[in-house]
Design a protein around this motif. Structure first.
Motif, PDB file in Angstrom:
ATOM      1  N   UNK A  80       0.855  -1.182   0.000  1.00 22.43           N
ATOM      2  CA  UNK A  80       0.000   0.000   0.000  1.00 22.43           C
ATOM      3  C   UNK A  80       0.890   1.231   0.000  1.00 22.43           C
ATOM      4  N   UNK A  81       0.746   2.046  -1.031  1.00 20.83           N
ATOM      5  CA  UNK A  81       1.537   3.272  -1.140  1.00 20.83           C
ATOM      6  C   UNK A  81       0.880   4.390  -0.333  1.00 20.83           C
ATOM      7  N   UNK A  82       1.641   5.469  -0.108  1.00 18.03           N
ATOM      8  CA  UNK A  82       1.120   6.585   0.679  1.00 18.03           C
ATOM      9  C   UNK A  82      -0.059   7.280   0.011  1.00 18.03           C
ATOM     10  N   UNK A  83      -0.196   7.129  -1.315  1.00 19.00           N
ATOM     11  CA  UNK A  83      -1.322   7.749  -2.009  1.00 19.00           C
ATOM     12  C   UNK A  83      -2.529   6.816  -2.109  1.00 19.00           C
ATOM     13  N   UNK A  84      -2.451   5.645  -1.462  1.00 21.08           N
ATOM     14  CA  UNK A  84      -3.567   4.719  -1.464  1.00 21.08           C
ATOM     15  C   UNK A  84      -3.522   3.677  -2.555  1.00 21.08           C
ATOM     16  N   UNK A  85      -2.533   3.746  -3.437  1.00 22.50           N
ATOM     17  CA  UNK A  85      -2.422   2.726  -4.481  1.00 22.50           C
ATOM     18  C   UNK A  85      -2.126   1.375  -3.843  1.00 22.50           C
ATOM     19  N   UNK A  86      -2.742   0.327  -4.398  1.00 23.51           N
ATOM     20  CA  UNK A  86      -2.643  -1.013  -3.831  1.00 23.51           C
ATOM     21  C   UNK A  86      -2.088  -1.964  -4.876  1.00 23.51           C
ATOM     22  N   UNK A  87      -1.069  -2.723  -4.516  1.00 26.17           N
ATOM     23  CA  UNK A  87      -0.507  -3.749  -5.390  1.00 26.17           C
ATOM     24  C   UNK A  87      -0.569  -5.085  -4.654  1.00 26.17           C
ATOM     25  N   UNK A  88      -1.356  -6.040  -5.141  1.00 25.38           N
ATOM     26  CA  UNK A  88      -1.456  -7.322  -4.442  1.00 25.38           C
ATOM     27  C   UNK A  88      -0.174  -8.136  -4.589  1.00 25.38           C
ATOM     28  N   UNK A  89       0.189  -8.832  -3.520  1.00 20.78           N
ATOM     29  CA  UNK A  89       1.287  -9.786  -3.540  1.00 20.78           C
ATOM     30  C   UNK A  89       0.716 -11.194  -3.604  1.00 20.78           C
ATOM     31  N   UNK A  90       1.567 -12.175  -3.776  1.00 22.25           N
ATOM     32  CA  UNK A  90       1.118 -13.561  -3.806  1.00 22.25           C
ATOM     33  C   UNK A  90       0.606 -13.959  -2.427  1.00 22.25           C
ATOM     34  N   UNK A  91      -0.612 -14.489  -2.342  1.00 24.26           N
ATOM     35  CA  UNK A  91      -1.159 -14.850  -1.018  1.00 24.26           C
ATOM     36  C   UNK A  91      -0.372 -16.003  -0.394  1.00 24.26           C
ATOM     37  N   UNK A  92      -0.510 -16.125   0.917  1.00 27.83           N
ATOM     38  CA  UNK A  92       0.023 -17.279   1.632  1.00 27.83           C
ATOM     39  C   UNK A  92      -1.007 -18.401   1.584  1.00 27.83           C
TER      40      UNK A  92
END
Length: 794
Positions: free
Chosen positions: A191-203
């Protein structure tokens, strides 16, 4: 870390012994189908659509049912950076509402963080530039997460996150967040400071296990997670001291790697990036050379360059700092004596950005020292001990300033350089007032008894000896009982002082109007003993109960007018303890006797080396039958039923239930005698015959239903929780209802509790039902008017 002054606890022989899932909230309310009355209905009616629901209205709550102030949930340190000062974010809870405030050492008041009070989870992330708070809440469209950021801890910017974050966030660190476990997965995002979201590989969580991410940290493309792994087959935390590593920025994950390979039983709590290394902070138990039998908690750290291969980097013990003291078995101590006489506590560290130092508060009673890890990785501890005039509950610290929680408040303090007098700290005038956390001790799903809820809380006071200046922490205990009184929850007066001063309180309903209040106290030799009082229409009488070394108090049932109380005890077996089931009987709740000797049980040769637990007994035809589990050398539970033959228990292991399973309840549903079986995190149902043999049904569920109340003509209600992930905002504590004798069920989540966890207590009050929940030490009550009419008309 726990406080150095603890309430008396009863030891358990299972390893590791940090918590039981059934008591920790992971399976709240999972007490099965223990009905107040036999349920009717043949269970063969086809499910109806839509499922039945109930309407309910909030009741008035007497003022004493609500704590005077909120309860502290945690302190998150915020390191100074740029124009941002050192501070801590204090999260407090009051019922189903959260508040967060900024506390600074030199601040004369509180500064709120504008979070949604209805948030179901709140986590803080101290990044190098901006402090970040991520909240999760529910609504008609599902989960909603919000990011709040600030550079100065005064002005906060609220940024709704992208829709991809559609689960409650449970942990955060270094710009990364992790969700709660959803089915077999834990979602991760950047989660970036501007609210942008990048999903990572789930566990991917293996079958039969429950995971949560305690903490996470990263450096460049290397991410290290600190998971807590619970093996649901054994009902224990099986590995809370491991890491998982991604070397490619979250595209793939390693298998869990132990932080410590030996048997030191470490307590691993947080992970930080400091300098060029990953640092795991926690504690371990150490037995000093002078101590004959006891071991003590010590703060320590483990370091790694890659997040996989960790080595311990011990934190030096602080020096006592005072001369001429005598400390029990240790004897006389002087100023240079290492503080190894008792358990030490520690807080969360303050990690300065850009390779600066790491500071950690080490505390004992009202005294603290500062441990510092420099940029080269060397730990030192301050020579000077500094003290407050009150007991320290929790602290985060810099060398010259602290934010500290005391029993009644959390506030800031700054060291006055060159000041005179015994107290070198200048306390801020402001701060946040706190109430002690209350512990609910009521038997879940009490039926038809006036005393419906019981809380116990403890507060600590520092007592100073006027003659020699020595200090002692005294623990004061209190208890409150509440009952339904018309349209409000009222306080029950006259609880016996001797009863509520006991430890490990438990409340059991014998019958309407009669309640058994149990507790543990120590005899002159220091042995734990279970004793109790019984209330008959409000008058409390001490009972004859006197059980040595109780491990757990379980269900109480009434058979042919005789009350049967199940207690699990600890028996000494050479150099260890083993579990032993004890069933006590009474006709009036005052005079009790053993149904048989605890040794009178024929355990199987394998899978029961550490004993057995009987959790409930009932009569089927003319046979007394119990349900529970045995415990093997491997510490795994194995579900079993117990049949009373003469003066001995015959054990019947349950085939097909698997390791870690246990039968939690026994009751009736129509013509069947049914059991609830807990296994691998699921609740299953089975049938039991007059010979005590159990057969399992095929279906199981993640949702939880407690004791069933029969309303007649196939209408059933039960307290419980709705936990299925597809339920979205409907997730939470609920009241279950069925029109067809239990063949199908519908759930109504308690209003305002959506997205939370919690136990529901369901009481009959004339033709109505009262649903009780107890979030944040409060009592919330809802009245369900004439549920029979509601279900017939639905």
């Amino acid at each position: 870390m726990w406080s150095a002054v603890r309430m008396t606890v009863v030891p358990a022989p299972l390893r590791p012994s940090r918590r039981s899932l059934l008591l920790s909230g992971a399976l709240l309310g999972a007490l099965g189908l223990e009905g107040c009355e036999p349920a009717t209905g043949d269970g063969e009616t086809e499910p109806e659509d839509p499922p039945p629901t109930l309407s309910m209205e909030p009741m008035q709550n007497h003022g004493s049912t609500i704590p005077a102030h909120a309860v502290l949930s945690g302190l998150t340190p915020i390191a100074p950076a740029g124009d941002r000062p050192f501070a801590a974010l204090a999260l407090v809870k009051r019922a189903y509402e959260d508040e967060m405030t900024v506390l600074r050492p030199d601040q004369y008041g509180e500064e709120p963080v504008p979070i949604d009070p209805g948030s179901t989870s709140v986590v803080a992330d101290d990044s190098a530039v901006r402090a970040r708070v991520i909240t999760s809440s529910t609504g008609e469209d599902g989960w909603r997460s919000t990011l709040l950021t600030s550079e100065d801890l005064t002005d906060w910017e609220e940024i709704p996150l992208a829709q991809e974050v559609d689960l409650p966030v449970e942990s955060a660190g270094d710009g990364l967040v992790a969700s709660i476990q959803d089915g077999a997965r834990i979602e991760l995002w950047e989660v970036a400071d501007d609210g942008a979201v990048a999903p990572l590989t789930p566990l991917e969580v293996p079958e039969g296990q429950q995971w949560r991410v305690q903490d996470l940290a990263r450096a460049d493309s290397t991410i290290v997670l600190l998971p807590e792994i619970v093996d649901l087959r054994s009902d224990q935390i099986s590995d809370s001291s491991c890491t998982m590593v991604s070397a490619d920025g979250g595209k793939s994950w390693s298998a869990p790697v132990p932080v410590v390979e030996d048997e030191t039983d470490p307590l691993v709590e947080s992970i930080w990036r400091h300098g060029k290394q990953f640092v795991v902070l926690g504690g371990t138990r150490v037995q000093p050379e002078w101590a004959e039998r006891r071991s003590y908690w010590r703060p320590t750290s483990w370091v790694s360059d890659d997040g996989k291969d960790f080595r311990e980097a011990p934190i030096p013990l602080p020096r006592w700092g005072l001369d001429g003291w005598t400390w029990g078995e240790k004897g006389e101590v002087n100023a240079q004596t290492e503080m190894d006489m008792t358990d030490l506590d520690w807080g969360a560290p303050v990690v300065l950005p850009d390779g600066g130092a790491m500071h950690l508060a080490i505390t004992y009673e009202n005294t603290h020292w500062i441990a510092t890890r420099d940029a080269k990785g060397t730990w030192t501890v301050s020579e000077r001990r500094t003290s407050f005039e009150d007991v320290i509950d929790e602290m985060v610290a810099m060398p010259d300033s602290v934010v500290v929680a005391f029993p009644g408040r959390v506030t800031g303090a700054r060291l006055e350089r060159g000041g005179r007098g015994a107290d070198p700290w200048k306390m801020s005038w402001g701060g946040v007032p706190l109430s002690p956390s209350r512990r609910l001790v009521t038997d879940s799903g009490l039926c038809g008894t006036p005393v419906s809820l019981l809380f116990q809380q403890s507060t600590r006071e520092l007592v100073v000896d006027e003659d020699d200046g020595s200090t002692e922490v005294v623990t004061h205990r209190g208890a409150w009982a509440f009952m339904v009184d018309g349209e409000e929850m009222a306080t029950v007066e006259g609880l016996p002082e001797k009863a509520w001063q006991r430890d490990s309180l438990a409340l059991r309903a014998l019958e309407p109007g009669t309640v058994l209040l149990l507790g543990v106290e120590q005899d002159e030799e220091g042995t734990n003993r279970l004793r109790g009082h019984v209330s008959v229409d409000g008058d409390w009488v001490e009972t004859s109960l006197d059980v040595e070394r109780p491990s757990d108090v379980r269900s109480l049932s009434t058979i042919d007018g005789v009350h049967h109380l199940c207690v699990v005890t600890l028996l000494e077996d050479r150099d260890r303890y083993r579990l032993s089931p004890l069933v006590l009987t009474s006709s009036d709740g005052v005079e009790w006797e053993e149904l048989m000797s605890p040794e009178a049980i024929d355990l199987p040769a394998e899978g029961a080396e550490l004993g057995a637990r009987i959790l409930r007994v009932e009569k089927i035809d003319e046979t007394i039958v119990g349900v529970g589990s045995t415990v093997g050398e491997d510490s795994y539970y194995r579900a079993a039923s117990f049949v009373l033959e003469g003066e001995r228990w015959k054990v019947l292991p349950l085939e097909g239930a698997g390791l870690g399973s246990t039968i939690t309840s026994l009751g009736r549903l129509g013509e069947d005698v049914v059991v609830r079986v807990w296994m691998a995190g699921l609740e299953g149902q089975g049938r039991i015959d007059s010979q005590g043999a159990v057969t399992l049904d095929d279906d199981s569920t993640e949702d939880v239903r407690g004791r069933i109340i029969d309303l007649g003509k196939g209408l059933l209600v039960a307290p419980g929780e709705l936990l299925s992930s597809e339920s979205g905002p409907g997730y939470g504590p609920c009241v279950w209802a069925s029109r067809d004798g239990g063949a199908s069920w519908g759930a109504t989540v308690i209003p305002g509790s959506e997205g939370h966890r919690g136990t529901v207590h369901l009481l009959l009050d004339g033709d109505d039902l009262v649903a009780l929940t107890s979030p944040g030490g409060a009592v919330l009550s809802h009245r369900i008017v004439d549920p029979r009419a509601q279900l017939r008309a639905d």
